[in-house]
Design a protein around this motif. Structure first.
Motif, PDB file in Angstrom:
ATOM      1  N   ASP A 188      -8.114   7.272  -1.076  1.00  0.00           N
ATOM      2  CA  ASP A 188      -8.151   7.787   0.289  1.00  0.00           C
ATOM      3  C   ASP A 188      -7.351   9.078   0.453  1.00  0.00           C
ATOM      4  N   ALA A 189      -6.988   9.716  -0.634  1.00  0.00           N
ATOM      5  CA  ALA A 189      -6.276  10.996  -0.549  1.00  0.00           C
ATOM      6  C   ALA A 189      -7.189  12.066   0.040  1.00  0.00           C
ATOM      7  N   SER A 190      -6.602  12.994   0.769  1.00  0.00           N
ATOM      8  CA  SER A 190      -7.337  14.137   1.296  1.00  0.00           C
ATOM      9  C   SER A 190      -7.360  15.240   0.242  1.00  0.00           C
ATOM     10  N   VAL A 191      -8.516  15.880   0.082  1.00  0.00           N
ATOM     11  CA  VAL A 191      -8.661  16.953  -0.898  1.00  0.00           C
ATOM     12  C   VAL A 191      -8.778  18.281  -0.158  1.00  0.00           C
TER      13      VAL A 191
ATOM     14  N   LYS B  22       0.850  -1.185   0.000  1.00  0.00           N
ATOM     15  CA  LYS B  22       0.000   0.000   0.000  1.00  0.00           C
ATOM     16  C   LYS B  22       0.887   1.236   0.000  1.00  0.00           C
ATOM     17  N   ILE B  23       0.337   2.343  -0.482  1.00  0.00           N
ATOM     18  CA  ILE B  23       1.082   3.591  -0.510  1.00  0.00           C
ATOM     19  C   ILE B  23       1.366   4.025   0.922  1.00  0.00           C
ATOM     20  N   ALA B  24       2.626   4.311   1.205  1.00  0.00           N
ATOM     21  CA  ALA B  24       3.040   4.584   2.574  1.00  0.00           C
ATOM     22  C   ALA B  24       2.657   5.983   3.074  1.00  0.00           C
ATOM     23  N   PRO B  25       2.961   7.050   2.329  1.00  0.00           N
ATOM     24  CA  PRO B  25       2.662   8.380   2.871  1.00  0.00           C
ATOM     25  C   PRO B  25       1.186   8.734   2.780  1.00  0.00           C
ATOM     26  N   ARG B  26       0.761   9.634   3.644  1.00  0.00           N
ATOM     27  CA  ARG B  26      -0.579  10.196   3.554  1.00  0.00           C
ATOM     28  C   ARG B  26      -0.561  11.237   2.419  1.00  0.00           C
ATOM     29  N   VAL B  27      -1.435  11.047   1.452  1.00  0.00           N
ATOM     30  CA  VAL B  27      -1.414  11.870   0.239  1.00  0.00           C
ATOM     31  C   VAL B  27      -2.501  12.943   0.307  1.00  0.00           C
ATOM     32  N   GLY B  28      -2.121  14.162  -0.045  1.00  0.00           N
ATOM     33  CA  GLY B  28      -3.076  15.258  -0.137  1.00  0.00           C
ATOM     34  C   GLY B  28      -3.138  15.794  -1.547  1.00  0.00           C
ATOM     35  N   LEU B  29      -4.328  16.201  -1.974  1.00  0.00           N
ATOM     36  CA  LEU B  29      -4.539  16.815  -3.282  1.00  0.00           C
ATOM     37  C   LEU B  29      -4.998  18.244  -3.058  1.00  0.00           C
ATOM     38  N   ALA B  30      -4.363  19.175  -3.756  1.00  0.00           N
ATOM     39  CA  ALA B  30      -4.728  20.581  -3.626  1.00  0.00           C
ATOM     40  C   ALA B  30      -5.095  21.137  -5.006  1.00  0.00           C
ATOM     41  N   PRO B  31      -6.337  20.883  -5.462  1.00  0.00           N
ATOM     42  CA  PRO B  31      -6.764  21.447  -6.741  1.00  0.00           C
ATOM     43  C   PRO B  31      -7.000  22.948  -6.611  1.00  0.00           C
ATOM     44  N   ILE B  32      -6.516  23.698  -7.591  1.00  0.00           N
ATOM     45  CA  ILE B  32      -6.727  25.144  -7.614  1.00  0.00           C
ATOM     46  C   ILE B  32      -8.051  25.415  -8.320  1.00  0.00           C
ATOM     47  N   LEU B  33      -8.975  26.038  -7.603  1.00  0.00           N
ATOM     48  CA  LEU B  33     -10.291  26.330  -8.163  1.00  0.00           C
ATOM     49  C   LEU B  33     -10.193  27.382  -9.262  1.00  0.00           C
ATOM     50  N   ARG B  34     -11.049  27.274 -10.328  1.00  0.00           N
ATOM     51  CA  ARG B  34     -12.028  26.234 -10.578  1.00  0.00           C
ATOM     52  C   ARG B  34     -11.440  25.042 -11.315  1.00  0.00           C
ATOM     53  N   ALA B  35     -10.538  25.341 -12.221  1.00  0.00           N
ATOM     54  CA  ALA B  35     -10.136  24.349 -13.215  1.00  0.00           C
ATOM     55  C   ALA B  35      -9.491  23.109 -12.604  1.00  0.00           C
ATOM     56  N   GLY B  36      -8.791  23.273 -11.467  1.00  0.00           N
ATOM     57  CA  GLY B  36      -8.123  22.133 -10.862  1.00  0.00           C
ATOM     58  C   GLY B  36      -9.066  21.038 -10.424  1.00  0.00           C
TER      59      GLY B  36
ATOM     60  N   GLY C 205     -11.209  19.660 -12.181  1.00  0.00           N
ATOM     61  CA  GLY C 205     -11.293  18.686 -13.257  1.00  0.00           C
ATOM     62  C   GLY C 205     -10.207  17.631 -13.204  1.00  0.00           C
ATOM     63  N   MET C 206      -9.154  17.877 -12.399  1.00  0.00           N
ATOM     64  CA  MET C 206      -8.083  16.902 -12.237  1.00  0.00           C
ATOM     65  C   MET C 206      -8.221  16.111 -10.938  1.00  0.00           C
ATOM     66  N   ALA C 207      -9.074  16.580 -10.029  1.00  0.00           N
ATOM     67  CA  ALA C 207      -9.172  15.939  -8.720  1.00  0.00           C
ATOM     68  C   ALA C 207      -9.783  14.546  -8.795  1.00  0.00           C
ATOM     69  N   ASP C 208     -10.881  14.389  -9.529  1.00  0.00           N
ATOM     70  CA  ASP C 208     -11.531  13.079  -9.607  1.00  0.00           C
ATOM     71  C   ASP C 208     -10.631  12.019 -10.243  1.00  0.00           C
ATOM     72  N   PRO C 209      -9.932  12.317 -11.348  1.00  0.00           N
ATOM     73  CA  PRO C 209      -9.007  11.313 -11.881  1.00  0.00           C
ATOM     74  C   PRO C 209      -7.933  10.904 -10.879  1.00  0.00           C
ATOM     75  N   MET C 210      -7.447  11.879 -10.104  1.00  0.00           N
ATOM     76  CA  MET C 210      -6.432  11.558  -9.098  1.00  0.00           C
ATOM     77  C   MET C 210      -7.032  10.704  -7.990  1.00  0.00           C
ATOM     78  N   LEU C 211      -8.278  10.998  -7.609  1.00  0.00           N
ATOM     79  CA  LEU C 211      -8.941  10.194  -6.579  1.00  0.00           C
ATOM     80  C   LEU C 211      -9.230   8.780  -7.061  1.00  0.00           C
ATOM     81  N   GLU C 212      -9.402   8.602  -8.365  1.00  0.00           N
ATOM     82  CA  GLU C 212      -9.553   7.259  -8.915  1.00  0.00           C
ATOM     83  C   GLU C 212      -8.279   6.449  -8.696  1.00  0.00           C
ATOM     84  N   LEU C 213      -7.133   7.140  -8.679  1.00  0.00           N
ATOM     85  CA  LEU C 213      -5.855   6.463  -8.472  1.00  0.00           C
ATOM     86  C   LEU C 213      -5.570   6.247  -6.992  1.00  0.00           C
ATOM     87  N   ILE C 214      -5.859   7.270  -6.167  1.00  0.00           N
ATOM     88  CA  ILE C 214      -5.582   7.203  -4.730  1.00  0.00           C
ATOM     89  C   ILE C 214      -6.857   7.618  -4.014  1.00  0.00           C
TER      90      ILE C 214
END
Length: 240
Positions: free
Chosen positions: A122-125, A95-109, A111-120
Motif C-alpha cells: 500500500d505504499a504510495s509511488v 501493521k506498519i504504522a507510518p504512511r510509506v512513500g516510494l520515490a524511484p528515480i526514472l528510469r532505473a529506479g 526496477g526497484m519499485a516493484d520489489p519494494m511494493l511486494e514488501l509494502i
C-alpha cells in the motif's frame, strides 16, 4: 554487531539480524549501511557481468532490491491491530504504522519499485525524473509526481546506482523542499561509488543510506568501476 532495530524482536542477536543482514560496513559514515550477505554478494556479481542478458538482469535487480529494501525497512515502527481472526481464533496482529512513500528515480529506479511494493503493497509511488547531463555531470530535473503537500510520513528514494551522487543529492533536495525532514527520508541503492556516497552524505547530513555494495573508483567521466554499467539501458534492453 549493532543493536537490532527490526520489528520482530528486541533481542540484539535476533534471527533476522543474524540470517538476513549479517553485518553492516559503516566505515564511511554511521549513516551508511552496507548490507552484507553471501546471497547478495553472489547476485551482485551476476548483475555486474556484461554477459547477463536483460531478462536475467531484471530478475537479479529485483532479488537484490528485495534484500536491500528489507534491510532499509527493518526499523519501521508497528502498530497493533486487535480483533483479527484466524480459522482457529481471534488475535492481535501488527501493521506498519507510518504512511510509506516510494520515490524511484526514472528510469532505473523503476526496477526497484516493484520489489519494494511486494514488501509494502500500500505504499504510495511518486516518480522523480532526473538525469545526469553528460558534459557537466550535473542533475537535470524533468519530472515530478510529488503531490502539492506531503501525503506520507516517510519516503524511500530508490536509485540502483549512485555514481557522482549528484542525482541522489537533487532527489533528496526535492523531498526536503516538499516538506519531509531528513530523518524521514531514506536513500536505497544497489551499488554506489565511495566518492559519490561521501558527496551525498556531505550534502545531506543526517540522511540514512542503504546500499548493497560500494565500489572505490569513480572515473573522470563519472563512471563507477567496476560498477554495473547503465542500469536503465540494461533493464530495458536499450543499446545506444
Amino acid at each position: 554487531m549493532p543493536a537490532c532495530k527490526c520489528p520482530f524482536t528486541p533481542s540484539t542477536t535476533c534471527l533476522y539480524t543474524l540470517t538476513l543482514l549479517a553485518s553492516f560496513d559503516m566505515s564511511i559514515s554511521e549513516n551508511l549501511h552496507v548490507v552484507e550477505h553471501p546471497v547478495l554478494k553472489h547476485k551482485i556479481t551476476q548483475l555486474r557481468q556484461t554477459s547477463t542478458p536483460p531478462p536475467e538482469f531484471r530478475s537479479l535487480l529485483s532479488s537484490v532490491s528485495t534484500i536491500v529494501c528489507l534491510a532499509a525497512t527493518a526499523s519501521l515502527p508497528l502498530t497493533s491491530v486487535p480483533d483479527l481472526e484466524t480459522p482457529m481464533t481471534t488475535f492481535t496482529g501488527d501493521k506498519i504504522a507510518p504512511r510509506v512513500g516510494l520515490a524511484p528515480i526514472l528510469r532505473a529506479g523503476s526496477g526497484m519499485a516493484d520489489p519494494m511494493l511486494e514488501l509494502i503493497s500500500d505504499a504510495s509511488v511518486m516518480h522523480l525524473g532526473l538525469f545526469r547531463e553528460k558534459i557537466s555531470l550535473q542533475p537535470v530535473e524533468y519530472y515530478s509526481k510529488l503531490p502539492t503537500t506531503p501525503t506520507v510520513d516517510i519516503v524511500y528514494i530508490l536509485d540502483p546506482l549512485i555514481a557522482t551522487g549528484g542525482t541522489a543529492i537533487a532527489a533528496v533536495g526535492m523531498i526536503l523542499e516538499w516538506g519531509l525532514p531528513i530523518s524521514q527520508i531514506k536513500l536505497v541503492s544497489v551499488l554506489g561509488s565511495k566518492p559519490g556516497l561521501e558527496s551525498v552524505l556531505a550534502a545531506h547530513p543526517g540522511l540514512e543510506i542503504w546500499v548493497g555494495a560500494v565500489d572505490e573508483v569513480l572515473s573522470e567521466k563519472g563512471y563507477v568501476e567496476p560498477g554495473l554499467g547503465d542500469v536503465g539501458d540494461r533493464l530495458y534492453n536499450h543499446r545506444a
